[in-house]
Write a protein that holds these residues in place. Sequence first.
Motif, mmCIF file in Angstrom:
data_model
loop_
_atom_site.group_PDB
_atom_site.id
_atom_site.type_symbol
_atom_site.label_atom_id
_atom_site.label_comp_id
_atom_site.label_asym_id
_atom_site.label_seq_id
_atom_site.Cartn_x
_atom_site.Cartn_y
_atom_site.Cartn_z
ATOM 1 N N ASN A 1 0.829 -1.204 0.000
ATOM 2 C CA ASN A 1 0.000 0.000 0.000
ATOM 3 C C ASN A 1 0.867 1.259 0.000
ATOM 4 O OD1 ASN A 1 0.997 0.052 2.538
ATOM 5 N ND2 ASN A 1 -0.960 0.330 3.588
ATOM 6 N N ILE B 1 2.723 4.699 -0.839
ATOM 7 C CA ILE B 1 2.314 5.894 -1.573
ATOM 8 C C ILE B 1 3.519 6.542 -2.230
ATOM 9 C CG2 ILE B 1 0.304 6.371 -0.148
ATOM 10 C CD1 ILE B 1 2.056 8.487 1.294
ATOM 11 N N ILE C 1 6.435 7.192 -0.642
ATOM 12 C CA ILE C 1 7.386 7.508 0.416
ATOM 13 C C ILE C 1 6.916 6.843 1.707
ATOM 14 C CG2 ILE C 1 8.103 9.751 -0.501
ATOM 15 C CD1 ILE C 1 6.223 10.863 1.838
ATOM 16 N N ILE D 1 -0.185 -5.860 1.138
ATOM 17 C CA ILE D 1 -1.638 -6.034 1.192
ATOM 18 C C ILE D 1 -2.067 -7.080 0.172
ATOM 19 C CG2 ILE D 1 -2.214 -3.769 2.126
ATOM 20 C CD1 ILE D 1 -2.848 -2.907 -0.759
ATOM 21 N N THR E 1 -4.881 -7.082 -2.982
ATOM 22 C CA THR E 1 -5.968 -6.112 -2.822
ATOM 23 C C THR E 1 -6.025 -5.109 -3.972
ATOM 24 O OG1 THR E 1 -5.549 -6.318 -0.479
ATOM 25 C CG2 THR E 1 -7.008 -4.551 -1.163
ATOM 26 N N ASN E 2 -4.865 -4.590 -4.374
ATOM 27 C CA ASN E 2 -4.864 -3.603 -5.463
ATOM 28 C C ASN E 2 -5.468 -4.183 -6.737
ATOM 29 O OD1 ASN E 2 -3.738 -1.418 -4.154
ATOM 30 N ND2 ASN E 2 -1.659 -2.194 -4.428
ATOM 31 N N ARG F 1 -9.535 9.434 -21.083
ATOM 32 C CA ARG F 1 -8.336 9.136 -20.293
ATOM 33 C C ARG F 1 -7.718 7.836 -20.775
ATOM 34 N NH1 ARG F 1 -7.804 11.185 -14.631
ATOM 35 N NH2 ARG F 1 -7.455 9.113 -13.854
ATOM 36 N N ALA G 1 -1.513 9.789 -13.425
ATOM 37 C CA ALA G 1 -2.346 10.531 -12.479
ATOM 38 C C ALA G 1 -2.246 9.903 -11.098
ATOM 39 C CB ALA G 1 -3.800 10.546 -12.958
ATOM 40 N N GLY H 1 -1.028 11.622 -7.640
ATOM 41 C CA GLY H 1 -2.016 11.713 -6.584
ATOM 42 C C GLY H 1 -1.712 10.839 -5.386
ATOM 43 N N ASP I 1 -1.003 7.633 -5.298
ATOM 44 C CA ASP I 1 -1.626 6.320 -5.405
ATOM 45 C C ASP I 1 -0.654 5.372 -6.091
ATOM 46 O OD1 ASP I 1 -3.674 4.719 -4.796
ATOM 47 O OD2 ASP I 1 -5.067 5.471 -6.298
ATOM 48 N N PHE J 1 12.380 13.803 -0.572
ATOM 49 C CA PHE J 1 11.995 13.068 0.637
ATOM 50 C C PHE J 1 12.313 11.587 0.469
ATOM 51 C CE2 PHE J 1 9.492 16.708 2.030
ATOM 52 C CZ PHE J 1 9.626 16.613 3.401
ATOM 53 N N VAL J 2 12.031 11.061 -0.722
ATOM 54 C CA VAL J 2 12.299 9.651 -0.984
ATOM 55 C C VAL J 2 13.787 9.366 -0.835
ATOM 56 C CG1 VAL J 2 12.149 7.815 -2.704
ATOM 57 C CG2 VAL J 2 10.323 9.503 -2.528
ATOM 58 N N GLU K 1 -0.974 16.556 -1.014
ATOM 59 C CA GLU K 1 0.378 16.043 -1.252
ATOM 60 C C GLU K 1 1.250 16.279 -0.017
ATOM 61 O OE1 GLU K 1 -1.261 17.322 -4.291
ATOM 62 O OE2 GLU K 1 -1.464 15.159 -4.170
ATOM 63 N N ARG L 1 0.772 14.060 3.023
ATOM 64 C CA ARG L 1 1.422 12.743 3.073
ATOM 65 C C ARG L 1 2.666 12.813 3.936
ATOM 66 N NH1 ARG L 1 2.913 10.887 -2.580
ATOM 67 N NH2 ARG L 1 2.738 13.036 -3.250
ATOM 68 N N PHE L 2 3.423 13.919 3.808
ATOM 69 C CA PHE L 2 4.631 14.065 4.625
ATOM 70 C C PHE L 2 4.249 14.227 6.090
ATOM 71 C CE2 PHE L 2 5.890 16.503 0.626
ATOM 72 C CZ PHE L 2 6.228 15.343 -0.033
ATOM 73 N N ARG M 1 2.969 10.760 7.626
ATOM 74 C CA ARG M 1 4.008 9.744 7.851
ATOM 75 C C ARG M 1 5.141 10.283 8.725
ATOM 76 N NH1 ARG M 1 2.560 4.931 4.143
ATOM 77 N NH2 ARG M 1 0.541 5.753 3.549
ATOM 78 N N ARG N 1 -6.232 13.195 -4.732
ATOM 79 C CA ARG N 1 -6.060 13.521 -6.152
ATOM 80 C C ARG N 1 -6.251 12.319 -7.069
ATOM 81 N NH1 ARG N 1 -1.851 17.591 -7.194
ATOM 82 N NH2 ARG N 1 -1.066 16.286 -8.842
ATOM 83 N N THR N 2 -6.111 11.126 -6.518
ATOM 84 C CA THR N 2 -6.244 9.949 -7.374
ATOM 85 C C THR N 2 -7.679 9.770 -7.887
ATOM 86 O OG1 THR N 2 -5.994 7.561 -7.424
ATOM 87 C CG2 THR N 2 -6.511 8.532 -5.307
ATOM 88 N N PRO O 1 -10.510 11.410 -9.882
ATOM 89 C CA PRO O 1 -10.504 12.540 -10.816
ATOM 90 C C PRO O 1 -11.726 13.449 -10.657
ATOM 91 C CG PRO O 1 -11.131 10.548 -11.973
ATOM 92 C CD PRO O 1 -10.827 10.147 -10.555
ATOM 93 N N LEU P 1 -11.017 3.390 -2.633
ATOM 94 C CA LEU P 1 -9.740 3.894 -2.118
ATOM 95 C C LEU P 1 -9.550 3.468 -0.665
ATOM 96 C CD1 LEU P 1 -7.305 5.668 -2.846
ATOM 97 C CD2 LEU P 1 -8.562 7.627 -1.974
ATOM 98 N N PHE Q 1 -10.792 0.877 0.674
ATOM 99 C CA PHE Q 1 -10.611 -0.571 0.677
ATOM 100 C C PHE Q 1 -9.145 -0.959 0.528
ATOM 101 C CE2 PHE Q 1 -10.230 -4.263 -2.287
ATOM 102 C CZ PHE Q 1 -10.606 -5.261 -1.401
ATOM 103 N N ARG Q 2 -8.396 -0.208 -0.262
ATOM 104 C CA ARG Q 2 -7.023 -0.638 -0.542
ATOM 105 C C ARG Q 2 -5.980 0.143 0.234
ATOM 106 N NH1 ARG Q 2 -8.252 2.497 -5.379
ATOM 107 N NH2 ARG Q 2 -6.656 4.100 -5.538
ATOM 108 N N GLN Q 3 -6.411 1.085 1.097
ATOM 109 C CA GLN Q 3 -5.383 1.827 1.837
ATOM 110 C C GLN Q 3 -5.452 1.597 3.339
ATOM 111 O OE1 GLN Q 3 -5.230 5.926 0.622
ATOM 112 N NE2 GLN Q 3 -3.763 5.458 -0.977
#
Lengths: 304, 424
Positions: A56, A58, A60, A66, A69-70, A258, A266, A270, A272, B81-82, B97, B100-101, B104, B389-390, B392, B420, B422-424
């Motif tokens: 999962n 992102i 960083i 998981i 799941t994706n 798209r 994207a 975003g 993801d 950062f990475v 964005e 996220r920093f 985490r 943002r993921t 649209p 979203l 569900f998978r995070q």
Amino acid sequence: MSSISTPTTSGQSRQRPRSRRRVEPIFYFFLVPSLILFTLAITIPGIIGIFFSFTNSIGIGDWEFIGLTNYIAIFSDPAILQSYLFTFGFSIVTVIAVNVIAFLLAVGLTARIRMKSALRTIFVIPMVVSGIIIAYVFNFLFSNSLPEVGAAAGIPWLESSLLANPDLAWIAIVLVTAWQAVPGALLIYIAGLVAVPGDVYEAAEIDGASKFQQLLKITLPLVAGYVVINIILGFKGFLNAYDIIVGLTNGGPGTSTRSIAMTVIAGFNGGDYAYQMANATIFFVVAILISLLQLSLTRGRNAL
Amino acid sequence: MESVKATRKKRMAAMGLGLALLAGLLSGCTGEPGKETIRFTFSKREAIGFMTKLVADYNASQDKTQVVLDTSGVDVVSASFVRGNPPDIALANYNMETSRFVQRGALSDLSGTQAASRVREDLQPLMDQYGSYPGRTSALPYSVMASSVIYNKEIFAAHNIAVPKTWSEMIAACEALKAAGVTPFYATWKDDWTIAQGWFDYSVGGQVDTIDFFKKLAAEGTEVGPESSVSFQKDFNQPVEKMLTLAKNYVNKDAASRAYGDGNLAFSQGKAAMYLQGPWAFSEIAKTAPDLKLGTFPLPMTEDPKDLRVRVNVDLAAWIPEASKHKDAARNFLEYLYRPEVIDAYNKSQLGFTPTKDSANVPDPRIEGMVEYYEKSQVYQGPSVLVPRTIPIMNYTQAIVFGASPASTLRTLDADWARLAFRQ
């Protein structure tokens, strides 16, 4: 490899058995740098990407596994399914349009006409302009010039921009992509048509075949190999459609245009990362399947 | 043979010289000897000139720290950062964005700074809306931008129209303008962000309590749908319908093929009375019509003037990464940035609002109409920027004004949100 090295090997190596012949180190010198670069820039990032598609992440910070799941989420994601549908539909239509137009143009440009080289040059110009620039110029034409023409001529459906119509925007993308892609295919077709020997046409002429019959029965079969290569190269390119769509519609109106590449990128922007890595992995598998299909179709064709 | 050797020698010499030059250039980047160098990331294009001067002033004012301005942009920051080599301090747009920093734990705690004690507390919920890290003040707001309806005061005066305070007054004003042959709104739907930022956010934010809505939505997670306590299809339906009422009846005919740049030009030429844009459009409009009298007012969505609210966003927030090796020097620079005269001068130059309690800024007449709402914190952050943002969402809002069914589009939004989660 052996067929390439034959001309350069000198007399002494001819006596040795083929299998034990020492390979010229110069070939490694040619191969290794690109092999290293390819591994560093494509293979390793690719494997890392596939690895992260099961997490999962992102992009960083912390992440955890998981499992699938994706992948499960992707198959129920209408946005992603639609991007596949759009990309394949668009690629098929564009590949047909490009090849029909390029072939007809090539037939014309190899015939005995005036100003042949000047015309050839003009038709090839779109190839040297970058895709994003072409897209922005056409964007202006579709949004401003065409509607004005439509208003002046009293054609109601032309009055609003083609790009603003969710059902028709893809046509604009096909048109612009084809405009850029035709020259490449055209050059290959011209090369193919020039290679057809003139005497077969003379024979056909004597037998009383019309020009149209000659085109259908002689030209087409003799350049069939070039048709295949154009379709393969074109289709492969169109599946990766990105720059022209970004410049024309940016995936809109709504989400109607798209492409897969746009969806993947994207997702990166975003946050993801892992999810779109899974999407990219699926696309990679699809692309491999298509390549295998094309390879089996073209194998054994000497024309290629 | 001799000559070949000679050229080779020459070549080697040239190469050596080139390397030496390159090395000199590279070492030149590391700053003056004896000073601690910190890298300061700032990429708001419109204000780079201002910030360059500010940094030069700071470097000249003391001899301990050398600040290097880095304007390379957001994507480079994420990558840094990475790599574990982030900037030492940044002023950046505060959004999903950056959050996220925050979430985490990549940003250090600023709660002990003087600057933090001067920031208005009532703005904290806006910062927290993007998530927080337990026990830390990860970022401080530096510049708040408020946006609402921009209107042409000359056109309003010419037709005796007062600033509308309720939805029915809004419709009445539109009808009056339309009857007089004036286009009420100039819309630029070719650029989907202009729909999301203006039409969609103003409509939803003027009616829905976005802080509460997104809090509950996050709690529902995978359950978001027709049955959940809050959902896009339930809570956004009415505002979106109202948005469509305006979008269908009171805009320029060619809205679908006009872009943001076209809109600024047309609005500066007086081709419409109202424009749903943020303060960034003022400088663009001023390029062609520097003396045009413009004002702002919140888009009324209900019948109660007490519900009036303006959309805000934290245009700039200051943060110092945990991984910085120069945190103390960076904190000193942070205090300098928050000096009343510095922060006020910055916000004045960018038509922003200063988020400190002691701000003495006199707002520009063009944003005066929003001051009372900002002061009373009758503000909201746009729902379009609170959705990750993921998803649209900009494309979705564009689809709606182009004729897609609002109900089914909002259902898609619910499904995207649940997927979203569900998978995070």
